[in-house]
Write a protein that holds these residues in place. Sequence first.
Motif, PDB file in Angstrom:
ATOM      1  N   SER A 399      15.741  41.437  -7.829  1.00 15.03           N
ATOM      2  CA  SER A 399      15.286  41.376  -7.065  1.00 15.03           C
ATOM      3  C   SER A 399      14.221  39.849  -7.372  1.00 15.03           C
ATOM      4  O   SER A 399      14.028  38.912  -5.947  1.00 15.03           O
ATOM      5  CB  SER A 399      13.907  41.898  -7.476  1.00 15.03           C
ATOM      6  N   GLU A 402      16.517  38.207  -4.471  1.00 10.48           N
ATOM      7  CA  GLU A 402      15.888  38.039  -2.553  1.00 10.48           C
ATOM      8  C   GLU A 402      14.430  38.020  -2.980  1.00 10.48           C
ATOM      9  O   GLU A 402      13.976  37.492  -1.599  1.00 10.48           O
ATOM     10  CB  GLU A 402      15.738  39.778  -2.996  1.00 10.48           C
ATOM     11  N   ARG A 704      20.719  31.670   0.451  1.00  8.28           N
ATOM     12  CA  ARG A 704      20.753  33.146   0.422  1.00  8.28           C
ATOM     13  C   ARG A 704      21.330  34.088   1.722  1.00  8.28           C
ATOM     14  O   ARG A 704      22.155  34.364   2.403  1.00  8.28           O
ATOM     15  CB  ARG A 704      19.269  33.787  -0.048  1.00  8.28           C
TER      16      ARG A 704
END
Length: 1516
Positions: A399, A402, A704
């Motif tokens: 997380s 992310e 990312r």
Amino acid sequence: MFYPYNQPKRFCSLCLLRVTLAFIFLIVVQESRPAGSNQWMGKVNFVEIRSFWHIFRSFDRMWSFLILSLQAMIIIAWHGGTPSDIFDTGVFKEVLSIFITAAVLKLGQAILDIILSWKARRSMSLAAKLRYILKLISAAAWVVVLPVTYAYTWENPTGFARTIKSWFGDGQNQPSLYILAVVIYLAPNMLSAALFLFPVLRRALERSNLKVVTFMMWWSQPRLFVGRGMHEGAFSLFKYTMFWVLLLATKLIVSYYVEIKPLVQPTKNIMKEPIRTFQWHEFFPHGNNNIGVVIALWAPIILVYFMDTQIWYAIFSTLIGGIYGACRRLGEIRTLGMLRSRFESLPKAFNQRLIPSDSNKRRGFRAAFSSKPSKTPEDDKEEKLAARFAQIWNLIITSFREEDLIDNREKDLLLVPYCKDRDMDIIQWPPFLLASKIPIALDMAADSGGKDRDLKKRMKSDPYFTYAIKECYASFKNIIYTLVVGTRERDVIQKIFKVVDDHITEDTLIKELNMTNLPTLNKKFVELLDLLHKNNKEDHGQVIILFQDMLEVVTRDIMDEQLSGLLESVHGGNNRRHEGITPLDQQDQLFTKAIDFPVKESHAWTEKIKRFHLLLTVKESAMDVPTNLDARRRISFFANSLFMDMPSAPKVRHMLPFSVLTPYYTEDVLFSSQALEDQNEDGVSILFYLQKIYPDEWKHFLQRVQCKNEDELRETEQLEDELRLWASYRGQTLTRTVRGMMYYRKALVLQAFLDMARDEDLMEGFRAADLLSDESPLLTQCKAIADMKFTYVVSCQQYGIQKRSGDHHAQDILRLMTIYPSLRVAYIDEVEEPSKDRNKKIEKVYYSSLVKAAVTKPDDPGQKLDQDIYRIKLPGNAMLGEGKPENQNHAIIFTRGEGLQTIDMNQEHYMEETLKMRNLLQEFLKKHDGVRYPSILGVREHIFTGSVSSLAWFMSNQETSFVTIGQRVLANPLRVRFHYGHPDIFDRLFHLTRGGVSKASKIINLSEDIFAGFNSTLREGNVTHHEYMQVGKGRDVGLNQISLFEAKIANGNGEQTLSRDIYRLGHRFDFFRMLSCYYTTIGFYFSTMITVWTVYVFLYGRLYLVLSGLDQALATGKRFIHNEPLQVALASQSFVQLGFLMALPMMMEIGLERGFRTALSDFILMQLQLASVFFTFSLGTKTHYYGTTLLHGGAEYRPTGRGFVVFHAKFAENYRLYSRSHFVKGIELMILLIVYEIFGQSYRGAIAYIFITFSMWFMVVTWLFAPFLFNPSGFEWQKIVDDWTDWNKWINNRGGIGVSPEKSWESWWEKEQEPLRLSGKRGTVLEIVLASRFFIYQYGLVYHLNITKHTKSVLVYCLSWVVIFVILLVMKTVSVGRRKFSADFQLVFRLIKGLIFITFISIIIILIAIPHMTVQDIFVCILAFMPTGWGMLLVAQAIKGAVVKVGLWGSIKALARGYEIIMGLLLFTPIAFLAWFPFVSEFQTRMLFNQAFSRGLQISRILGGHKKDRQARNKE
């Protein structure tokens, strides 16, 4: 029958008493019967009247205690000065007079109850009326009885006691009579004290419905079902009682020795010889005792006496909060170094806290991975627990990735193995703990020279050093054995490893083996790992060569002596026995056909290779992993919370179900691409701003999405959506809130999977839950359980209107429902339907609707619309009261479960924190005080907007201290924590049956959050506070936003002061809990107001002394010089003013959680960034809006926007916002200080003046110029020019219907007076009384003119009024002449103006020549007449109706405009002057924003200039 003479009289009295009691009893019983009528009866018990007297009425016991204590201390100090003097008979008798004062105060309370309840007289029950009347009679009787009996305690009474004795006869002294009367008077208090000591008994009496008990309790409280049974357990009572006993003792001791006692002797000296010489016309020249001087001397001291309890509360609560926080283990893990040192115990703590357990057997990470190959059921359980820890830890780290808090490398370093490798009997820790250990060990071994002392020393000092070596060796063996399948080769490898193992066992590895070439072996193996990671079949030959090279290094270099002849025996031993000698060229080389490559891939194998490669290759230390400060804070807090006390976690299927409710109006849902790119006037866009504020997260985001720069993000729609999401997750948007709350479901799904998964499924790896297909029954079951336990409803009030109008907000909300299918949206739908009434064709019908996202076209999954789940018809529009609470109330029916968490639109949640929700909900099932179960679970917050600007940092620290140490103390030991906003968790069923979670009455419930806490406490609820879980929250980041927020809170506290809830709490709490309630709610704001009043009272007292000449007479007579008590009083005021009241808990909490050195450095840095200016300015905001609300009302919800403050607020905007709250008051204080300086300098030193008035000058400068100091680009010349143009336009624009206050000064001026029209006669009279203070200047100053020094006649003052009216008449004449004659008779009009000017100059010259008027006289006249004009304006506004009838309202408006222009010039001139110096603007930018943003802002301006130049050239 014969009776003595007095018995019939006694008999009649008894009969009368019985009849009276029976009558009262019948009334009380009748009161409890339900009303027979359905009509609304109006207010029956309490009426909200705007008055400051509510503060005394609600907390009369506290004020009585303070007043009586003050009286007793003054008496003791007056008679000697030591507390032991109370044992003197005469002193003791005088101290006993406090009970007479108590009776008078009780009479005042009874009269106040009747006055403030007068409007309810028609609807009030007869029992309530009788109760008020009897209380008044009783109080009046005691006011007579106690003074009379007290007079007879003295042999030779003086003063009023002698008068009383003369009235009732000079009988003999009877001290016991007064003592008896006092005992009887205190009997109810004694009973209350007894019930206080035995709360169980009082709780039983209050809950009882027996008629006898009801009759007994009727006197103390009305017949209500709220405010009963609120008492705490014995231990809780002891704790908060001791807290307040120590605090009050300290406060009274300090007040006595520092404030009161030193003032007594100067007061006596002042009262000995009355002063007869005055410098003005004294109306009472023959007055004795100099009472005016005494009042001016004592008034600020008395105010500080009533205020400084708030300071002592701040000190004591800081100390207690720090101790409690330390006991709760806060701050044990606050740095990455502490996290590393405690990481070994982290898995065990995790399993104990977050994993449901059926037994209390020992479990832990170390035990799991230290188990032997022979498995037992207990070993399997330990492995399962270790796998659970790995799965959830990795979920948290994922997380983080992310959310772009960490990059890919940091993610790999932070992940732990997802399950234990059963072939490796070792502990496997995250690589960030082991990074650089192996390269260091290799270098140390290679350079050891056969000595292992340094290596052993390092291994002993750093346990992770040993773990890294053991893991690498085990992984090396495991990989080699996995790849090598040939018999001969395995024999060779086994012999090699046996030799190594033997040396390890004998502790001779370094001594016996040649470690010089160990780095070469490491290099070869790293190359092998690279090939294994690629796993290409074409690399098979390269793998064989690497194995042969490694074998060569081991056998020829490292183990030459131990393995001599090994290869020859392998090649020749077994083969010769059967086949004889084989030619060398026909022999197969080792590993040629013995390597199993490519390897059959699995997640476990891939992760093992990646992990081993990291351990061998990462040479730099990972001490700073993660580098992101927010990631560090979150991971440290999560680790720390696992060692805090929390209930055990139940399985998901057994946990309490809960819902989350978020009210939403029209705030940003998702930033649009255009909104991100739009630039303000400085060329700064939101996206640019975010890139500079979060530079590391921007880099992680680009990594990312696999883009190199911002331009690549614009190439596809998907990437552009990712950019919008990235920006929205860093603003205060609904998208950010929804993502955080939906972590609950993600966490519950994983936790349900861990609860139900078989051991085989669990040990497959951490991604088992993710890899299960959608058709998997287990995953389906986990999601179903999560949906049963968790519901998220966003109440979007305007969603229906937004849908019909095609608003992008509706599309963004629909997109959120599509991304999160379990998200539900509630809204009020307004539709038009055919009317059943014949007179109407159509009527508006309101529905409360709940919708979800749905796929409307099976063949087109991309087409998403919403689908109704429930649709409830309402009897009318639900939005009758305050918008936000009504928005929550209509949607609460759609929530489910036993818990309800209210989350605001500016909040977020974290993945790791949602894992603890099961534990938190278990708090509902245990009694925290031994008396009752919790009804509200308080949760701490983290303010995530602290990095935006210096103001945001101040606000963040202030809010953080309140939501942590502040609420910690409120909950325990004080037991008065209420609901101060989100994210508290309500007992949903408790509150649904007691009025809901939001009171929504218009205006009175402006601060709806705290009324939920009041409601819960009054109905036997219990509010607790828990700090092992935190929720993110955004705050306002600009001064205007912060001021609007503080204005709203101050308005809300003003309305709370008037409310029945505060009244009931003040009367139903015991004395000490009542003190806690007062000083933590409205008392804080009233103490803040007293702080400002102290300055006013001091300066007006000085003004009186200076202008009357008393100050000079006192100083020259040396009877009174600036004394220590006054300095202490002003120091106390400064303590509050400069923000130290906020700084104490702030520093304690920072020190507790981040270290006291950090707290000290933060405090110094805050002062350098002008935090004292900010807090002093906030003081004015709180004082103005709290006082205005009590006087006139005007409380309203003030939207702050919650945006990014990268814009410059115009001068006119700042003037509108702060004119009445700060600028007017600042100029008034400045005039007071100037007058004090001018007329006191001749006999008082400048140092004393500066020492006493420094904080006041600081307040003046802050209130006048802080809005411009904290205004971005506030000192840039071009902005100053634009602001002046805009100001002139605004001040000169005419108002009218439809003209907004932002466009015209007249419209704004009219709006500012609206509260006066609603305040009633009481408010109007009080406003006139307050405005009369401005006439003091004129009365005093006209006698200090050089031309009037020889006369003190009252005619001088009358003549000054003639001058004022002449000036106003001339101004009116010019105004009328301009309007009527300037067009047709322009020349005549100019001549008239010229004559007026010449006449004015002539008068000035004559006054200078004949009466010798000086320049100072002209300045003094301005100081005298300007406040008078302002006072006239205030009076005219208060009586607007009469002024309009007379026809002078236009003149008043013109005069007001003139004053506004003068104030604007006074403010604007210094700002314009400073704007000439470029360094001022640079300093301001550096102060307001962090260094990276300041640097980026300058670059943006340069680039913007180049772009404009290029565009101009292209056009040409």
